[in-house]
Scaffold this motif. Structure first.
Motif, PDB file in Angstrom:
ATOM      1  N   HIS A 162       0.854  -1.207   0.000  1.00  0.00           N
ATOM      2  CA  HIS A 162       0.000   0.000   0.000  1.00  0.00           C
ATOM      3  C   HIS A 162       0.878   1.241   0.000  1.00  0.00           C
ATOM      4  CE1 HIS A 162      -3.370   2.651   0.866  1.00  0.00           C
ATOM      5  NE2 HIS A 162      -2.705   3.141   1.893  1.00  0.00           N
ATOM      6  N   TYR A 163       0.382   2.304  -0.647  1.00  0.00           N
ATOM      7  CA  TYR A 163       1.069   3.598  -0.602  1.00  0.00           C
ATOM      8  C   TYR A 163       0.096   4.653  -0.111  1.00  0.00           C
ATOM      9  CZ  TYR A 163       3.222   7.968  -2.068  1.00  0.00           C
ATOM     10  OH  TYR A 163       3.735   9.240  -2.072  1.00  0.00           O
ATOM     11  N   ASP A 164       0.468   5.349   0.958  1.00  0.00           N
ATOM     12  CA  ASP A 164      -0.335   6.427   1.531  1.00  0.00           C
ATOM     13  C   ASP A 164       0.134   7.739   0.910  1.00  0.00           C
ATOM     14  OD1 ASP A 164      -1.467   8.440   3.073  1.00  0.00           O
ATOM     15  OD2 ASP A 164      -1.376   7.266   4.923  1.00  0.00           O
ATOM     16  N   GLU A 165      -0.608   8.204  -0.080  1.00  0.00           N
ATOM     17  CA  GLU A 165      -0.201   9.401  -0.829  1.00  0.00           C
ATOM     18  C   GLU A 165      -0.219  10.644   0.056  1.00  0.00           C
ATOM     19  OE1 GLU A 165      -1.319  11.639  -5.047  1.00  0.00           O
ATOM     20  OE2 GLU A 165      -2.328   9.783  -4.442  1.00  0.00           O
ATOM     21  N   ASP A 166      -1.175  10.728   0.987  1.00  0.00           N
ATOM     22  CA  ASP A 166      -1.286  11.915   1.844  1.00  0.00           C
ATOM     23  C   ASP A 166      -0.027  12.118   2.700  1.00  0.00           C
ATOM     24  OD1 ASP A 166      -3.778  12.481   0.860  1.00  0.00           O
ATOM     25  OD2 ASP A 166      -4.837  11.445   2.480  1.00  0.00           O
ATOM     26  N   TYR A 167       0.525  11.023   3.220  1.00  0.00           N
ATOM     27  CA  TYR A 167       1.679  11.127   4.114  1.00  0.00           C
ATOM     28  C   TYR A 167       2.980  10.639   3.461  1.00  0.00           C
ATOM     29  CZ  TYR A 167      -1.559  12.149   7.906  1.00  0.00           C
ATOM     30  OH  TYR A 167      -2.506  12.730   8.702  1.00  0.00           O
ATOM     31  N   ASP A 168       2.905  10.239   2.204  1.00  0.00           N
ATOM     32  CA  ASP A 168       4.082   9.755   1.468  1.00  0.00           C
ATOM     33  C   ASP A 168       4.768   8.612   2.220  1.00  0.00           C
ATOM     34  OD1 ASP A 168       5.971   9.624  -0.577  1.00  0.00           O
ATOM     35  OD2 ASP A 168       7.294  11.099   0.364  1.00  0.00           O
ATOM     36  N   LEU A 169       3.981   7.582   2.528  1.00  0.00           N
ATOM     37  CA  LEU A 169       4.476   6.411   3.241  1.00  0.00           C
ATOM     38  C   LEU A 169       4.142   5.153   2.446  1.00  0.00           C
ATOM     39  CD1 LEU A 169       3.289   7.300   6.871  1.00  0.00           C
ATOM     40  CD2 LEU A 169       5.641   7.437   5.998  1.00  0.00           C
ATOM     41  N   THR A 170       5.104   4.236   2.389  1.00  0.00           N
ATOM     42  CA  THR A 170       4.885   2.954   1.715  1.00  0.00           C
ATOM     43  C   THR A 170       4.778   1.850   2.758  1.00  0.00           C
ATOM     44  OG1 THR A 170       6.047   3.624  -0.292  1.00  0.00           O
ATOM     45  CG2 THR A 170       5.816   1.266   0.093  1.00  0.00           C
ATOM     46  N   GLU A 171       3.759   1.019   2.618  1.00  0.00           N
ATOM     47  CA  GLU A 171       3.549  -0.085   3.551  1.00  0.00           C
ATOM     48  C   GLU A 171       3.969  -1.392   2.878  1.00  0.00           C
ATOM     49  OE1 GLU A 171      -0.498  -1.954   4.939  1.00  0.00           O
ATOM     50  OE2 GLU A 171      -0.068  -0.187   6.185  1.00  0.00           O
ATOM     51  N   PHE A 172       4.722  -2.185   3.619  1.00  0.00           N
ATOM     52  CA  PHE A 172       5.193  -3.486   3.140  1.00  0.00           C
ATOM     53  C   PHE A 172       4.542  -4.603   3.945  1.00  0.00           C
ATOM     54  CE2 PHE A 172       8.610  -0.723   1.796  1.00  0.00           C
ATOM     55  CZ  PHE A 172       8.990  -1.242   0.569  1.00  0.00           C
ATOM     56  N   SER A 173       4.172  -5.661   3.263  1.00  0.00           N
ATOM     57  CA  SER A 173       3.768  -6.886   3.939  1.00  0.00           C
ATOM     58  C   SER A 173       5.007  -7.723   4.206  1.00  0.00           C
ATOM     59  CB  SER A 173       2.788  -7.680   3.064  1.00  0.00           C
ATOM     60  OG  SER A 173       1.571  -6.988   2.922  1.00  0.00           O
ATOM     61  N   VAL A 174       5.159  -8.135   5.444  1.00  0.00           N
ATOM     62  CA  VAL A 174       6.251  -9.032   5.808  1.00  0.00           C
ATOM     63  C   VAL A 174       5.652 -10.214   6.559  1.00  0.00           C
ATOM     64  CG1 VAL A 174       7.911  -7.140   5.943  1.00  0.00           C
ATOM     65  CG2 VAL A 174       6.727  -7.871   8.012  1.00  0.00           C
ATOM     66  N   ASP A 175       6.424 -11.259   6.681  1.00  0.00           N
ATOM     67  CA  ASP A 175       5.976 -12.418   7.439  1.00  0.00           C
ATOM     68  C   ASP A 175       5.704 -11.992   8.881  1.00  0.00           C
ATOM     69  OD1 ASP A 175       5.399 -15.002   8.226  1.00  0.00           O
ATOM     70  OD2 ASP A 175       7.505 -15.620   8.349  1.00  0.00           O
ATOM     71  N   GLY A 176       4.445 -12.032   9.309  1.00  0.00           N
ATOM     72  CA  GLY A 176       4.117 -11.686  10.685  1.00  0.00           C
ATOM     73  C   GLY A 176       3.609 -10.283  10.893  1.00  0.00           C
ATOM     74  N   GLY A 177       3.433  -9.487   9.817  1.00  0.00           N
ATOM     75  CA  GLY A 177       2.916  -8.137  10.024  1.00  0.00           C
ATOM     76  C   GLY A 177       3.171  -7.214   8.857  1.00  0.00           C
TER      77      GLY A 177
END
Length: 358
Positions: free
Chosen positions: A244-259
């Motif tokens: 996921h990418y949060d355009e408002d806050y310029d943050l990228t979310e990564f899926s990793v094993d466990g969270g």
């Protein structure tokens, strides 16, 4: 064809004897790591045939390159060699420097001239002379020349050591692309842990000519009895996928094993795979998840092992999800105050995340 090196060399050096017996994986990057003067470059030169060891056995695939009574000379070994200095021919332009390796082999290479030029980002430099190139551009040309020789193995002797920090940052992405594209084994010499984290799949630790430890990099980083876990910049590597990418806050979310793990910036399209490095000293542990905190990366973990790293600190190996493990470094006092023990279920608060590899 299954490409694998069996490397066994014994040869006296000035202050010690190089005594190595290892098997290098069939693909990926094997890093020879250790302090300056521990025998890394000599071992590479033995593989290339530039240093004739007194006692040796060297096999690649089913071919014998060296054993008792037999020595395949360097010019007949299908080796691509990248030195610390690019050593381009000053009277030849980039194209002719690149094609020099191809003319030597007189065989179709792993990649064409056009493919290598695009892969290394040197297509616009083909008509330039070496004295018109930057340090990073020269080294990329040297790598291309080695690849056009159609090698069965690529040897790289500290190819970034002569470059400044910004030039290293420029060239590492090209090296990472080579890792993804090439099916031949790459043996890479360095004494810089940052390059190990970026490049290595497998690591061989050398100390005064002998192998002190070896294995897959992820496992070696987590081995509390091995030298890497005692480094001041020790840490762990986990695989991650952009979710996921949060355009408002310029943050990228990564899926990793466990969270999930969130990092600043737009890193890549959804589904992009990355390798994430978690510094052990940037991970704190708590029995309950914090709510009022600026730390956004909080992951559930279970203690697998605790080992004293120094008089003041402990390394803690942690299970993350089903298949991943990470390393935390905490003070001995914190361990005692929280009465931490193997099997405890905790929360890891990750204060720093670095992306090190595609």
């Amino acid at each position: 064809m299954n490409k694998q090196l069996h490397v066994c060399f014994q040869t006296p050096l000035e202050h010690f004897t190089l005594d190595v017996d290892i098997k290098i994986p069939a693909s990926g990057v094997t890093v020879l790591f250790g302090p300056s003067g521990c025998g890394k470059t000599t071992l590479l030169r033995c593989i290339a045939g530039l240093h004739k060891a007194e006692h040796a056995q060297l096999r690649i695939n089913d071919d014998v390159w060296q054993e008792a009574g037999y020595y395949l000379p360097a010019h007949r070994r299908k080796v691509g060699y990248v030195f610390q200095e690019p050593s381009l021919f000053p009277h030849l332009n980039v194209t002719k420097n690149l094609l020099f390796g191809q003319r030597r082999t007189q065989q179709e290479g792993l990649l064409s001239l056009d493919e290598i030029s695009q892969l290394l980002g040197i297509s616009h430099l083909l008509q330039r002379m070496p004295d018109k190139l930057s340090g990073g551009e020269k080294q990329r040309v040297a790598i291309g020349r080695a690849l056009l020789s159609n090698p069965e193995i690529l040897l790289m002797d500290e190819p970034l050591s002569a470059l400044d920090y910004s030039t290293k940052a420029e060239i590492i992405p090209y090296l990472e692309q080579l890792h993804e594209r090439l099916s031949i084994p790459i043996v890479y010499v360095t004494h810089a842990l940052s390059e190990v984290k970026s490049m290595a799949d497998h690591i061989v630790l050398l100390e005064k000519g002998k192998v002190s430890a070896q294995g897959p990099l992820k496992e070696m980083l987590l081995d509390l009895s091995a030298p890497l876990a005692r480094f001041s910049n020790a840490g762990s590597l986990i695989d991650a996928v952009v979710s996921h990418y949060d355009e408002d806050y310029d943050l990228t979310e990564f899926s990793v094993d466990g969270g999930t793990v969130t990092v600043p910036g737009s890193i890549g399209a959804i589904g992009t795979r990355k390798r994430i490095h978690l510094s052990a000293s940037h991970i704190s542990l708590t029995r309950t998840p914090a709510n009022d905190t600026t730390i956004v990366n909080i992951l559930p973990v279970t203690i697998l092992e605790i080992d004293q790293a120094s008089t003041a600190q402990c390394n803690v190996r942690l299970q993350l999800g089903q298949h991943s493990q990470i390393l935390a470094r905490i003070t001995r006092r914190s361990k005692d105050q929280l009465a931490l023990t193997i099997g405890d279920q905790l929360f890891a608060q990750v204060k720093g995340v670095s992306l090190v590899k595609l």
